[in-house]
Design a protein around this motif. Structure first.
Motif, PDB file in Angstrom:
ATOM      1  N   TYR A 114       6.022   1.314  10.639  1.00 39.69           N
ATOM      2  CA  TYR A 114       4.607   1.460  10.300  1.00 39.69           C
ATOM      3  C   TYR A 114       4.415   2.449   9.164  1.00 39.69           C
ATOM      4  O   TYR A 114       5.220   3.361   8.976  1.00 39.69           O
ATOM      5  CB  TYR A 114       3.816   1.970  11.514  1.00 39.69           C
ATOM      6  CG  TYR A 114       3.930   1.114  12.742  1.00 39.69           C
ATOM      7  CD1 TYR A 114       3.407  -0.173  12.755  1.00 39.69           C
ATOM      8  CD2 TYR A 114       4.552   1.587  13.893  1.00 39.69           C
ATOM      9  CE1 TYR A 114       3.506  -0.974  13.892  1.00 39.69           C
ATOM     10  CE2 TYR A 114       4.652   0.802  15.030  1.00 39.69           C
ATOM     11  CZ  TYR A 114       4.131  -0.479  15.032  1.00 39.69           C
ATOM     12  OH  TYR A 114       4.245  -1.253  16.149  1.00 39.69           O
ATOM     13  N   PHE A 115       3.328   2.264   8.458  1.00 38.56           N
ATOM     14  CA  PHE A 115       2.853   3.259   7.497  1.00 38.56           C
ATOM     15  C   PHE A 115       1.656   3.906   8.190  1.00 38.56           C
ATOM     16  O   PHE A 115       0.616   3.291   8.343  1.00 38.56           O
ATOM     17  CB  PHE A 115       2.470   2.571   6.186  1.00 38.56           C
ATOM     18  CG  PHE A 115       1.976   3.498   5.114  1.00 38.56           C
ATOM     19  CD1 PHE A 115       2.577   4.737   4.895  1.00 38.56           C
ATOM     20  CD2 PHE A 115       0.924   3.120   4.292  1.00 38.56           C
ATOM     21  CE1 PHE A 115       2.117   5.584   3.890  1.00 38.56           C
ATOM     22  CE2 PHE A 115       0.459   3.962   3.286  1.00 38.56           C
ATOM     23  CZ  PHE A 115       1.060   5.194   3.089  1.00 38.56           C
ATOM     24  N   LEU A 127       0.807  -1.220   0.000  1.00 37.16           N
ATOM     25  CA  LEU A 127       0.000   0.000   0.000  1.00 37.16           C
ATOM     26  C   LEU A 127       0.845   1.277   0.000  1.00 37.16           C
ATOM     27  O   LEU A 127       0.626   2.203  -0.770  1.00 37.16           O
ATOM     28  CB  LEU A 127      -0.927  -0.026   1.232  1.00 37.16           C
ATOM     29  CG  LEU A 127      -1.895   1.131   1.352  1.00 37.16           C
ATOM     30  CD1 LEU A 127      -2.909   1.106   0.224  1.00 37.16           C
ATOM     31  CD2 LEU A 127      -2.615   1.079   2.699  1.00 37.16           C
ATOM     32  N   GLN A 128       1.832   1.292   0.886  1.00 32.60           N
ATOM     33  CA  GLN A 128       2.664   2.498   1.028  1.00 32.60           C
ATOM     34  C   GLN A 128       3.321   2.855  -0.303  1.00 32.60           C
ATOM     35  O   GLN A 128       3.302   4.002  -0.748  1.00 32.60           O
ATOM     36  CB  GLN A 128       3.726   2.256   2.099  1.00 32.60           C
ATOM     37  CG  GLN A 128       4.625   3.463   2.317  1.00 32.60           C
ATOM     38  CD  GLN A 128       5.518   3.292   3.534  1.00 32.60           C
ATOM     39  OE1 GLN A 128       5.797   2.171   3.958  1.00 32.60           O
ATOM     40  NE2 GLN A 128       5.967   4.390   4.091  1.00 32.60           N
ATOM     41  N   VAL A 143      -5.097  -2.865   6.995  1.00 31.31           N
ATOM     42  CA  VAL A 143      -4.854  -1.622   7.722  1.00 31.31           C
ATOM     43  C   VAL A 143      -5.432  -1.818   9.117  1.00 31.31           C
ATOM     44  O   VAL A 143      -6.639  -2.036   9.274  1.00 31.31           O
ATOM     45  CB  VAL A 143      -5.520  -0.413   7.032  1.00 31.31           C
ATOM     46  CG1 VAL A 143      -5.226   0.873   7.806  1.00 31.31           C
ATOM     47  CG2 VAL A 143      -5.054  -0.292   5.589  1.00 31.31           C
ATOM     48  N   GLU A 202      -3.394  -7.798   2.356  1.00 33.27           N
ATOM     49  CA  GLU A 202      -2.787  -6.708   3.129  1.00 33.27           C
ATOM     50  C   GLU A 202      -3.869  -5.995   3.935  1.00 33.27           C
ATOM     51  O   GLU A 202      -5.018  -5.869   3.484  1.00 33.27           O
ATOM     52  CB  GLU A 202      -2.081  -5.719   2.189  1.00 33.27           C
ATOM     53  CG  GLU A 202      -1.315  -4.649   2.958  1.00 33.27           C
ATOM     54  CD  GLU A 202      -0.384  -3.809   2.079  1.00 33.27           C
ATOM     55  OE1 GLU A 202      -0.164  -4.141   0.903  1.00 33.27           O
ATOM     56  OE2 GLU A 202       0.133  -2.797   2.606  1.00 33.27           O
ATOM     57  N   ARG A 253       1.700  -3.610   8.631  1.00 33.08           N
ATOM     58  CA  ARG A 253       2.496  -2.367   8.596  1.00 33.08           C
ATOM     59  C   ARG A 253       1.627  -1.125   8.635  1.00 33.08           C
ATOM     60  O   ARG A 253       2.029  -0.082   9.122  1.00 33.08           O
ATOM     61  CB  ARG A 253       3.307  -2.312   7.306  1.00 33.08           C
ATOM     62  CG  ARG A 253       4.461  -3.260   7.261  1.00 33.08           C
ATOM     63  CD  ARG A 253       5.127  -3.157   5.906  1.00 33.08           C
ATOM     64  NE  ARG A 253       5.753  -1.833   5.741  1.00 33.08           N
ATOM     65  CZ  ARG A 253       7.031  -1.601   5.993  1.00 33.08           C
ATOM     66  NH1 ARG A 253       7.799  -2.567   6.425  1.00 33.08           N
ATOM     67  NH2 ARG A 253       7.546  -0.403   5.801  1.00 33.08           N
ATOM     68  N   ASN A 254       0.440  -1.240   8.062  1.00 32.55           N
ATOM     69  CA  ASN A 254      -0.406  -0.050   7.939  1.00 32.55           C
ATOM     70  C   ASN A 254      -1.225   0.125   9.208  1.00 32.55           C
ATOM     71  O   ASN A 254      -1.941  -0.776   9.622  1.00 32.55           O
ATOM     72  CB  ASN A 254      -1.358  -0.196   6.758  1.00 32.55           C
ATOM     73  CG  ASN A 254      -0.617  -0.658   5.512  1.00 32.55           C
ATOM     74  OD1 ASN A 254       0.432  -0.101   5.178  1.00 32.55           O
ATOM     75  ND2 ASN A 254      -1.126  -1.675   4.854  1.00 32.55           N
TER      76      ASN A 254
END
Ligand code: SF4
Ligand code: SF4
Lengths: 292, 222
Positions: A151-152, A3-4, A72, A70, A98-99
């Protein structure tokens, strides 16, 4: 593409909102996720939206990551103190999440457990500082971590707040950006022209705006939102469109697809499509909006 | 009563350092009893500040006054006639008094001179301890008149944790175990049965969960 990276590259991202079940039956949740796997960039898993008890965001994210989707992760100040928040954030990172989107959380009295004690040990700004600290390899007490997370970081914003309050939201957005927020998810958008006014006030080179597209389910729901949600108006064409349509569900899907396409056209970083219980209809919205 | 303690002098100096004409305002109720913000403390603090600023060669006028209460419109009105001459007020009342002053005198900074600590009692001169956290739904009838919310470190409702040793709490051996007190008293009252029944899960909506609280008595309203 993660995503990032995709947001950074300027490609339009599509997020879906997947609320975990109230209960332990995750089968429909996973089935619906599998249907959109590869078609959405990530699934946002709310943390007890409206303070209504559900399985946790972390649990939902873990299930989805395992299924190869993925996610969030939504972290909310309402129910956890700084120990619990940090513990969950560390676990999330270890699970490959990560998000992270930080939110304050709706007040407990609006939910289904009004007798609960709200925590609010940290506010959103404090929580963002916590994320920064953890990424820097230390916890909030300044003690070294064995392996630090990355993290994002995102947050939410209410674009519908009137006049002076919007100033406050924008001021707080500045603080959030300084603390590492790279994307913000907005409240549902129905009137794209009005939304454009908000977009003009944000420096989109600093933060990616991801508006929410809420799937209406009936003319009644649309009228309710229009009348009762402060600052949110639904254009009357939308409401009469649903009323007159022979296939109302199809019309609702078409409306969500249309708004999604318009937001893409406007150059938004992406959208979050919220289907509130109709997650099985997300593929149709994506089809109609011509999103692969 | 509300128990408060005076802020460290450095912090008070930091708050008032830009003032040219300061009023130190005491309160004759709780903070007088806990010797944090009554007439006597106002006088002592005023002379300490005068001394400090004089040594620094900084000019400041410091006046003293103590009201009957700072949480009551009637008494706050007393100073309306001469409050405008001050560029700041250092209130030695509890947080309630400071805020009520600030609401009334909107254009003058009202600064806190004490840290408001808890609702408690005077155990002996110089020792105050907590008794109530204003949870809004009192359970004392079932707990031998001793409050598990304010006196048990973990706010337990169904008896002590495993950490209670010889009547002391595991978090600090200078703290008495609230549950030891409850059990002792229930025994004394012949009500140990109360201890056996399970306490219902606490409803915190009357505490802060429901947001800032208010008590309204329509029968008393004008
Ligand atoms: S139970 Fe609640 S109201 Fe009663 S003493 Fe304890 S905190 Fe105060
Ligand atoms: S030792 Fe007693 S007062 Fe302390 S937490 Fe345990 S039960 Fe509560």
């Amino acid at each position: 593409m993660p995503l990032q990276k995709k947001i950074k590259s300027g490609d339009f991202v599509v997020l879906g909102e997947f609320e975990p079940p109230k209960g332990v039956d995750f089968a429909p949740f996973l089935k619906n996720a599998n249907q959109v796997k590869g078609r959405v960039d990530a699934l946002v898993v709310p943390e007890m939206g409206n303070a209504v008890l559900k399985a946790s965001s972390l649990g939902g994210c873990a299930m989805l990551q395992e299924a190869g989707v993925e996610t969030v992760f939504q972290v909310c100040c309402r129910d956890r103190n700084r120990l619990a928040l940090q513990a969950d954030l560390l676990s999330a990172s270890a699970l490959g999440i990560r998000n992270v989107v930080v939110t304050a959380g709706e007040d407990i009295r609006f939910g289904d457990h009004p007798q609960a004690r709200a925590v609010n040990d940290l506010d959103v700004i404090g929580l963002l500082e916590t994320l920064q600290k953890l990424q820097g390899g230390k916890d909030l007490a300044g003690i070294e971590l064995k392996g630090s997370p990355t993290y994002f970081m995102g947050s939410t914003i209410d674009t519908s707040t009137p006049g002076g309050l919007l100033e406050i939201e924008l001021d707080s957005l500045k603080k959030k950006i300084d603390l590492g927020v790279e994307y913000i998810i907005t409240n549902p958008v129905f009137d794209t022209r009005r939304f454009q006014q908000f977009v003009k006030r944000v420096d989109t080179t600093q933060v990616a705006i991801i508006p929410t597209v809420l799937l209406l389910k009936s003319a009644g729901m649309a009228r309710y939102i229009d009348r009762n949600i402060k600052g949110t108006s639904i254009p009357s064409e939308i409401i009469t469109g649903i009323q007159k349509a022979p296939d109302k569900v199809q019309e609702c899907i078409a409306i969500a697809a249309r708004i999604t396409a318009q937001l893409k056209e406007m150059g938004m970083a992406g959208v979050l499509i919220s289907t509130v219980g109709w997650e099985d209809r997300l593929p149709q919205i994506l089809d109609e909006a011509k999103l692969s | 009563m509300i128990v408060a303690k005076q802020k460290p002098i450095e912090e008070i100096i930091e708050e008032v350092k830009d003032s040219k004409k300061l009023l130190i305002l005491g309160c004759n109720e709780c903070v007088t009893v806990c010797e944090a913000g009554g007439k006597k403390e106002v006088a002592v603090l005023a002379s300490a500040l005068r001394m400090y600023f004089m040594n620094k060669g900084q000019e400041i006028t410091i006046d003293e006054h103590t009201l009957e209460r700072q949480c009551d419109h009637e008494y706050l009105e007393e100073i309306r006639g001469n409050i405008d001459q001050y560029d700041a007020v250092l209130s030695l009342a509890c947080g309630v008094g400071v805020q009520f002053m600030a609401e009334k005198y909107f254009n003058i900074p009202i600064l806190p001179g004490v840290d408001t600590c808890f609702m408690g009692a005077t155990e002996e001169r110089g020792v105050w301890s907590e008794r109530c956290q204003g949870c809004g739904k009192c359970v004392l009838a079932k707990t031998g008149g001793i409050c598990p919310v304010s006196r048990c470190a973990k706010r337990l409702f169904n008896g002590p944790c495993g950490g209670s040793t010889k009547g002391h709490c595991e978090i600090n051996k200078d703290v008495v175990c609230g549950w030891q007190l409850i059990i002792d008293r229930l025994k004394e009252l012949g009500k140990l049965d109360d201890y056996e029944t399970l306490a219902p899960i606490k409803d915190w909506s009357t505490e802060r969960a429901g947001g800032p609280r208010k008590v309204v008595r329509e029968d008393l309203q004008a």
